[in-house]
Design an enzyme around this catalytic site. Structure first.
Site, mmCIF file in Angstrom:
data_model
loop_
_atom_site.group_PDB
_atom_site.id
_atom_site.type_symbol
_atom_site.label_atom_id
_atom_site.label_comp_id
_atom_site.label_asym_id
_atom_site.label_seq_id
_atom_site.Cartn_x
_atom_site.Cartn_y
_atom_site.Cartn_z
ATOM 1 N N LYS A 158 -12.454 1.813 -14.748
ATOM 2 C CA LYS A 158 -12.964 0.503 -14.329
ATOM 3 C C LYS A 158 -13.488 -0.298 -15.527
ATOM 4 C CE LYS A 158 -11.926 0.856 -9.999
ATOM 5 N NZ LYS A 158 -10.900 -0.045 -9.423
ATOM 6 N N TYR B 184 -13.572 7.770 -13.302
ATOM 7 C CA TYR B 184 -13.483 6.510 -12.548
ATOM 8 C C TYR B 184 -14.076 5.376 -13.371
ATOM 9 C CZ TYR B 184 -14.354 3.260 -8.646
ATOM 10 O OH TYR B 184 -14.388 2.156 -7.815
ATOM 11 N N THR C 67 -16.524 1.276 2.745
ATOM 12 C CA THR C 67 -15.074 1.369 2.984
ATOM 13 C C THR C 67 -14.708 2.851 3.034
ATOM 14 O OG1 THR C 67 -14.299 1.602 0.706
ATOM 15 C CG2 THR C 67 -14.763 -0.664 1.449
ATOM 16 N N ASP D 142 0.867 -1.190 0.000
ATOM 17 C CA ASP D 142 0.000 0.000 0.000
ATOM 18 C C ASP D 142 0.903 1.241 0.000
ATOM 19 O OD1 ASP D 142 -3.268 0.177 1.067
ATOM 20 O OD2 ASP D 142 -2.122 2.027 0.853
ATOM 21 N N ASP E 15 3.728 2.150 -4.344
ATOM 22 C CA ASP E 15 2.845 2.936 -5.199
ATOM 23 C C ASP E 15 2.733 2.145 -6.502
ATOM 24 O OD1 ASP E 15 1.736 4.641 -7.074
ATOM 25 O OD2 ASP E 15 2.794 6.411 -6.341
ATOM 26 N N VAL E 16 1.528 1.704 -6.831
ATOM 27 C CA VAL E 16 1.367 0.806 -7.991
ATOM 28 C C VAL E 16 1.733 1.466 -9.319
ATOM 29 C CG1 VAL E 16 -0.339 -0.739 -6.963
ATOM 30 C CG2 VAL E 16 -1.119 1.346 -8.144
#
Ligand SMILES: NC(=O)c1ccc[n+]([C@@H]2O[C@H](COP(=O)([O-])OP(=O)(O)OC[C@H]3O[C@@H](n4cnc5c(N)ncnc54)[C@H](O)[C@@H]3O)[C@@H](O)[C@H]2O)c1
Length: 267
Positions: free
Chosen positions: A159, A155, A192, A37, A63-64
């Site tokens: 996705k 977003y 979440t 993460d 960090d992806v």
């Protein structure tokens, strides 16, 4: 016999919400789990809870969007546990705002994490899975990747991209006959911390809206009339990670309380 005995897993964005639930669930079922993460403290807290329950896990800052870091993370997993078998490409952010309000900087930042990060995760996971001789890749898409979402266009675009990327990865792996499967998961409204961060991550701090009342949203838009829990998603991820889903690849698992199934009118 636990469902993931012998598996070696990586969960990105594993420090919070759905990623945290996935990390603890995979570990509970016997996988050794790398929990990564950008929030290292959060990842460490998840790992502490796994170890307290006699599971195996380690935390790492990642960090992806950082390609060099992917090389280092894969090397660390290899040296600690061996070849990766299970990837949950989960890290993601949501930036809220109308198309005319969204800046190109916000668009690119969201796309970098939600889509480029998933591309990098697969690029660096597949070679390890091929060495292991088996693999399951689970990508966290969204109901917003299946249909349009006003105020979440950027977003939604990321996705939707993840959804079809998962299918293409599945086809490439099938062509290679490498025993690596790839599927996408599509959560609905899940309780979440992401919902309280949707404006905070926007590059323009002046653009803050009222907090999102997901309970009210669910009461109106979800046939089961309630929000989902991170564990509801982790249960689906466990299925896709396990050999119970060995005939599934290129599929999408929708966990949304019926949102995409139809409309229930309550008077
Ligand atoms: N919560 C929902 O209702 C919902 C619905 C559909 C899809 N999703 C998706 O599920 C995934 C997890 O979301 P969540 O609700 O658990 O959110 P969350 O905010 O609770 O967790 C996301 C985690 O990703 C981490 N992260 C953010 N940027 C990162 C980066 N660049 N590199 C690595 N880690 C990073 C955050 O620090 C955080 O720990 C996301 O991809 C999200 O889009 C969530």
């Amino acid at each position: 016999m636990r469902q993931l005995e012998g598996k070696i897993a990586l969960v990105t964005g594993g420090g919070s919400g759905i990623g945290a639930a996935c990390s603890t669930t995979l570990a509970r079922e016997g996988a050794r789990v790398a929990v990564t993460d950008v929030d290292l403290d959060a990842a460490q807290a998840v790992v502490a809870s796994i170890i307290a329950a006699d599971g195996h896990a380690f935390a790492a800052h990642q960090d992806v969007t950082d390609e060099a870091r992917w090389v280092a993370i894969m090397a660390e997993i290899q040296s600690r546990y061996g070849d990766l078998t299970t990837l949950v490409a989960n890290a993601g952010i949501g930036i809220r705002g109308g198309i005319l309000d969204m800046t190109l900087t916000d668009w690119r930042r969201q796309t970098a994490i939600n889509l480029d990060g998933v591309f990098l995760s697969v690029k660096y996971a597949i070679p390890a899975m091929r060495r292991a001789g088996n693999g399951s890749i689970v990508m966290m898409s969204s109901v917003a990747g299946l249909r349009g979402a006003p105020g979440l266009a950027g977003y939604s675009a990321t996705k939707g991209g993840v959804r079809l990327f998962a299918k293409s990865v599945a086809m490439e792996c099938a062509m290679a006959n490498d025993n690596v499967r790839c599927n996408s998961v599509h959560p609905g409204i899940i309780e979440t911390p992401i919902w309280s961060k949707m404006d905070a991550v926007a590059s323009d701090p002046a653009r803050r809206n009222a907090p999102i009342d997901i309970g009210a949203m669910a009461a109106v838009g979800v046939p089961l009339a309630r929000v989902g829990l991170a564990q509801d998603i982790a249960n689906g991820v466990l299925f896709l990670a396990s050999d119970a889903s060995s005939y599934m690849t290129g599929s999408e698992l929708i966990i949304d309380g019926g949102m995409t199934g139809g409309t229930v009118r309550r008077t």
